[in-house]
Design an enzyme around this catalytic site. Sequence first.
Site, mmCIF file in Angstrom:
data_model
loop_
_atom_site.group_PDB
_atom_site.id
_atom_site.type_symbol
_atom_site.label_atom_id
_atom_site.label_comp_id
_atom_site.label_asym_id
_atom_site.label_seq_id
_atom_site.Cartn_x
_atom_site.Cartn_y
_atom_site.Cartn_z
ATOM 1 N N GLU A 7 -70.667 1.082 -4.392
ATOM 2 C CA GLU A 7 -71.802 1.827 -3.853
ATOM 3 C C GLU A 7 -71.279 2.928 -2.932
ATOM 4 O OE1 GLU A 7 -75.888 -0.373 -3.783
ATOM 5 O OE2 GLU A 7 -74.695 -0.959 -2.068
ATOM 6 N N SER A 15 -78.732 5.146 -5.521
ATOM 7 C CA SER A 15 -79.798 5.971 -6.101
ATOM 8 C C SER A 15 -79.869 5.815 -7.626
ATOM 9 C CB SER A 15 -79.620 7.446 -5.712
ATOM 10 O OG SER A 15 -79.738 7.615 -4.314
ATOM 11 N N GLY A 74 -79.737 5.547 -0.954
ATOM 12 C CA GLY A 74 -80.994 5.963 -0.349
ATOM 13 C C GLY A 74 -81.138 7.453 -0.144
ATOM 14 N N HIS A 85 -72.340 -5.095 2.224
ATOM 15 C CA HIS A 85 -73.127 -3.880 1.960
ATOM 16 C C HIS A 85 -72.856 -2.857 3.066
ATOM 17 C CE1 HIS A 85 -76.565 -1.215 1.384
ATOM 18 N NE2 HIS A 85 -76.686 -1.735 0.176
ATOM 19 N N LYS A 140 -83.921 -5.219 0.343
ATOM 20 C CA LYS A 140 -83.676 -4.868 1.747
ATOM 21 C C LYS A 140 -84.830 -5.391 2.619
ATOM 22 C CE LYS A 140 -80.852 -1.007 0.266
ATOM 23 N NZ LYS A 140 -80.364 0.359 0.535
ATOM 24 N N ASN A 188 -81.959 -5.241 -4.809
ATOM 25 C CA ASN A 188 -81.796 -5.443 -3.371
ATOM 26 C C ASN A 188 -83.033 -4.884 -2.679
ATOM 27 O OD1 ASN A 188 -80.995 -5.718 -0.739
ATOM 28 N ND2 ASN A 188 -79.440 -4.116 -0.801
ATOM 29 N N GLU A 234 -74.677 -0.959 4.686
ATOM 30 C CA GLU A 234 -75.613 -1.007 5.814
ATOM 31 C C GLU A 234 -75.234 -2.131 6.777
ATOM 32 O OE1 GLU A 234 -79.218 0.854 3.115
ATOM 33 O OE2 GLU A 234 -79.246 -1.280 3.609
#
Length: 278
Positions: free
Chosen positions: A190, A235, A196, A121, A36, A34, A123
Amino acid sequence: MEKQVESIVRQVVEDVLRKKGFAKNERRQLVIANWKMNMTLEKAEVFLEQLCDNGENRTNDVVICPPYTLLYPMNKLLQKRSKTIGLGAQNLHTAHEGAHTGEISAAMLKELDCQYVIVGHSERRAAGETDGMVHEKIKRALEIGLNPVICVGETIEQREQGFTNEVVNHQLLQALEGINDFSKLIIAYEPVWAIGTGRSASPDEAQTVHEAIRLTLSEICGTDSEAMPILYGGSVKPDNAGILSNMKDIDGFLVGGASLVANDFQKIVGTLRKGMDS
């Protein structure tokens, strides 16, 4: 009492699956990048060159999800450099078409030879995406023949309060309500607190949630649950991918930052294969 019932259900499911001969190595094993909002065309070309030079993939277990602007050129590059790396998108809209400035539809992705799309996701959820929207996006993806990569996960506050399973189960139940075709579904656990941050779930922590996810999936879709890949994201790096991949319900990875460096990404792919072979 509730834990006893859950334990009995889990044992029954495992017995049925074992009798049917299902095994972890029979599930699709995937490593999904991904990117991003990263990468330019020039950087993407260098990345793909390095990735292919480090060892061409012989099975279709690697997927790259670039920004929208790179979908078309990446499709052309992959046609020239690799017949086994899949192409995916990072999102799609719930509607087939219409006045949705800045959005992209499932049909548009399909036209660019995308095979996968990330849905839900954290985010995107943080930006206002609801469980209902995730559900509609999954339906759009399946209608057009895309493989939805459905993201679920809890925040650090939810984990510390002991609500991890409740949160993840709720997200799964909402996402898959009324879905009848499970053959293309991929789940990605996730934990929001690990994305991150450099902090990853321990192998045991990840396996515990993956096992709970598979139990929930068994209640939703029966024995189809054992064939459904469940990826870990948060991560993921070359130095923790190997031990994570040894867990019996972890079938691969959804990789963020480490997917931007070809050498690191290739190492993660390599450690996954070693884990599956051991």
